[in-house]
Design an enzyme around this catalytic site. Structure first.
Site, short mmCIF file in Angstrom:
data_model
loop_
_atom_site.label_atom_id
_atom_site.label_comp_id
_atom_site.label_asym_id
_atom_site.label_seq_id
_atom_site.Cartn_x
_atom_site.Cartn_y
_atom_site.Cartn_z
N LYS A 210 36.44 36.40 31.36
CA LYS A 210 35.33 35.90 30.55
C LYS A 210 35.46 36.35 29.10
O LYS A 210 35.34 35.55 28.17
CB LYS A 210 34.00 36.36 31.15
CG LYS A 210 32.77 35.78 30.44
CD LYS A 210 31.47 36.23 31.10
CE LYS A 210 31.29 35.61 32.47
NZ LYS A 210 29.97 35.91 33.06
N GLU A 216 42.87 45.09 33.08
CA GLU A 216 43.89 44.73 34.07
C GLU A 216 44.42 43.32 33.81
O GLU A 216 45.64 43.09 33.81
CB GLU A 216 43.30 44.80 35.49
CG GLU A 216 42.86 46.19 35.90
CD GLU A 216 41.40 46.48 35.59
OE1 GLU A 216 40.83 47.41 36.18
OE2 GLU A 216 40.82 45.77 34.73
N GLY A 272 30.80 37.03 38.36
CA GLY A 272 32.19 36.87 38.76
C GLY A 272 32.37 36.62 40.24
O GLY A 272 33.16 35.76 40.65
N ARG A 273 31.62 37.33 41.08
CA ARG A 273 31.79 37.18 42.52
C ARG A 273 31.15 35.91 43.05
O ARG A 273 31.28 35.60 44.23
CB ARG A 273 31.22 38.41 43.23
CG ARG A 273 29.77 38.71 42.91
CD ARG A 273 29.40 40.13 43.36
NE ARG A 273 28.05 40.53 42.99
CZ ARG A 273 27.71 41.04 41.82
NH1 ARG A 273 28.62 41.16 40.86
NH2 ARG A 273 26.47 41.40 41.57
N GLU A 358 29.26 44.66 45.98
CA GLU A 358 28.99 44.69 44.55
C GLU A 358 27.60 44.16 44.25
O GLU A 358 26.97 44.58 43.29
CB GLU A 358 30.05 43.89 43.77
CG GLU A 358 30.04 44.16 42.28
CD GLU A 358 31.25 43.60 41.56
OE1 GLU A 358 32.24 44.34 41.38
OE2 GLU A 358 31.21 42.41 41.18
N HIS A 389 43.60 44.26 68.79
CA HIS A 389 44.66 45.23 69.08
C HIS A 389 44.69 46.32 68.02
O HIS A 389 45.70 47.01 67.86
CB HIS A 389 46.00 44.52 69.17
CG HIS A 389 46.06 43.51 70.27
ND1 HIS A 389 46.53 43.82 71.53
CD2 HIS A 389 45.66 42.21 70.32
CE1 HIS A 389 46.43 42.74 72.31
NE2 HIS A 389 45.91 41.76 71.60
N LYS A 509 35.73 52.55 34.08
CA LYS A 509 36.43 51.84 33.01
C LYS A 509 36.39 52.65 31.72
O LYS A 509 37.40 52.78 31.01
CB LYS A 509 35.78 50.47 32.76
CG LYS A 509 35.99 49.44 33.85
CD LYS A 509 35.33 48.14 33.44
CE LYS A 509 35.49 47.06 34.48
NZ LYS A 509 34.84 45.80 34.06
#
Length: 547
Positions: A210, A216, A272-273, A358, A389, A509
């Site tokens: 954005k 990152e 964002g999510r 979040e 399993h 951050k």
């Protein structure tokens, strides 16, 4: 008089639920089913092409009635309308919450700050469709004149988890002549492995940020630009042919070298999510095509309308959300296992981890006071039958109560002998085994010696939901995602938290920006952290110099 942080627990419906829980907490599902032969068909709900069986939950009709009363007391209906109407319900950031606008019909109106946002949404969708058609047809050429065959999405958080989940979920519908990769981790290995076998002349990067300043994402984007220019002869003009941006920061996008004609917009009223059906989903549209992408939006929209209009006792997202509150706050369950019996949904649990934790991983209420109760449980899971399993042993016979959501489709996209029948048989069997278990008497009747009986006894009474859909399509994927989006919203309303901010990711951050120069400095830095962090920085600096 209760403190502000305990407003929820002071509500009449909450107190009634607490008293009710004391009465039924030890009731076994074996008994509940025996007392009500119709329970398995009665405690179900179906809407928008999704069937929910919630009969294997440790509830009665009274439980459901009290949970619905709690939702009503917490003002869930008004909060739903406030969200759909564009009110600024994200109070800590003073923003509207309008992921529902991303899939609204073109002729609808959703107003934010006096502006109908729907035309802007569809303008971006049209721009995405035009671009996708050009890339998919080969009309869009790279710097050397070759067509694009490889797409690399660079993002993190919602700019990665949604797109990669959607790509894996819809791989059956994707253009198999194209390669899709996703880079998110700042670990250089992620980027190096993603491009190792790609040709720069045929590779297009989508940089999703954005602000176009996310550490990152932009670190990976600059490495991608260096990789591209090295493989394309160093011509700066090549960037415009091999990079597009999903962002709102035109100045940074231009400075990077991306043509602003190839910048796709999204808005601060999309978290964002919750953004995978916005321009953040450009990689999804490139993979499956605009028509299939719009079908996915239609699926979202069907569930949106159901959530907005259905009575709470037949409202699928509300039921899932209320059941989560029931186990989280009254039984003390710490986690929810999401178990898709569909290999294409292998990244769905990872996507839900961000969506749920979040959103509702908060310890402060909307009014700024500390909560006096548990909020979001931990969501986790793996596809069936792999998990059987792996960790199902703990769910069946461990000491922790873990409610489960089983998800499956009645028709497979890849008919192969008996595979799908065997897959669904396993899922149905797991729900049955968790609910009813196996008594010590049943184990003895099978001939087990007394010393082995305790080990082979299954307590049962482990709750689960079963979510069943017809077939995995773009449209049904949209319905499924929206189901969980609105379940998360329901939980957040009950707990009185802001489900749409994420201040908890900020502190790390900020501290990392302080530490970066301390790691990179040639001179020994003056360190002012705690003794552990100081020692770790010194150890890292010493070791990174070694061969």
């Amino acid at each position: 008089m209760s403190s502000p942080g305990n407003q929820l627990t002071a509500r009449p419906a909450w107190k009634a639920l607490a008293a009710h829980h004391e009465r039924i907490r030890d009731a076994h599902l074996r008994t509940l089913f025996a007392q009500d032969p119709e329970r398995g068909t009665r405690m179900t709900a179906e809407a928008a092409g999704v069937f929910l069986d919630y009969s294997k939950n440790r509830i009665t009709d009274e439980t459901l009635r009290l949970l619905v009363h709690l939702a009503e007391e917490c003002g869930l209906r008004a909060r739903i309308e406030a969200m759909f109407n564009g009110e600024k319900i994200n109070v800590t950031e003073n923003r509207a919450v309008l992921h529902v606008a991303l899939r609204a019909p073109k002729d609808s109106s959703i107003v934010v700050d006096g502006v109908n946002v729907v035309p802007r949404v569809h303008a971006v969708l049209d721009k995405m469709a035009d671009f996708s058609n050009r890339v998919r047809s080969g009309a869009w050429k790279g710097h050397t004149g070759k067509r694009i065959r490889h797409i690399v999405n660079i993002g993190i958080g919602g700019s990665d988890l949604g797109p990669v989940m959607a790509y894996e979920a819809l791989k059956h519908y994707s253009d198999r002549g194209m390669t899709f990769r996703f880079v998110s981790n700042i670990d250089g290995t992620d980027f190096a492995e993603a491009v190792r076998d790609l040709n720069p002349a045929e590779t297009l990067f989508i940089v999703s940020s954005k602000t176009f300043t996310t550490l990152e994402t932009m670190t990976n984007a600059h490495s991608a630009r260096d990789w591209s220019l090295k493989g394309l002869g160093g011509a700066q003009a090549a960037v415009a042919k091999h990079f597009v941006a999903v962002s709102t920061n035109a100045a940074e996008v231009r400075q990077f070298g991306i043509d602003l004609a190839n910048m796709f917009e999204f808005w601060d009223w999309v978290g964002g999510r919750y953004s995978m059906d916005s321009a953040i989903g450009l990689s999804t549209m490139l993979a499956v095509g605009p028509e299939q992408f719009h079908q996915m939006l239609a699926g979202f929209r069907r569930m949106d309308e159901h959530f907005r209009t259905a009575p709470f006792d037949r409202n699928l997202p509300v039921l899932l959300g209320l059941l989560t509150v029931w186990y989280n706050n009254f039984f003390g369950a710490q986690t929810v296992a999401v178990l898709p019996y569909e290999q294409y949904l292998k990244r769905f649990p990872a996507y839900l981890q961000q969506l749920t934790m979040e959103s509702n991983g908060k310890s402060v209420m909307l009014n700024g006071t500390k909560v006096g109760y548990e909020t979001s449980p931990i969501y986790w899971g793996e596809p069936g039958t792999n998990g059987q399993h792996s960790f199902y042993q703990l769910i069946h016979q461990g000491t922790k109560l873990i409610p489960c959501d089983f998800i499956a489709f009645a028709r497979t996209l890849n008919p192969l002998g008996r595979h799908h029948d065997l897959l669904l048989a396993n899922m149905f069997a797991q729900g049955e085994a968790l609910a009813f278990g196996k008594t010590s008497e049943e184990v003895r009747a099978e001939g087990s010696p007394d010393w082995l009986v305790p080990h082979r006894t299954f307590e049962g009474n482990r709750p689960s939901n079963t979510v069943l859909l017809g077939r995995l399509t773009p449209e049904s994927l949209g319905r499924l995602i929206a189901l969980y989006e609105h379940s998360v919203f329901t939980q957040g309303v009950i707990w009185g938290v802001d489900s749409f901010d994420q201040w908890g990711v900020e502190l790390g951050k900020v501290l990392s920006q302080r530490i970066i120069p301390e790691l990179e400095s040639q001179a020994e830095p003056q360190l002012g952290h705690d003794s552990s962090t100081n020692a770790l920085i010194r150890r890292y600096r010493a070791w990174k110099q070694k061969p």
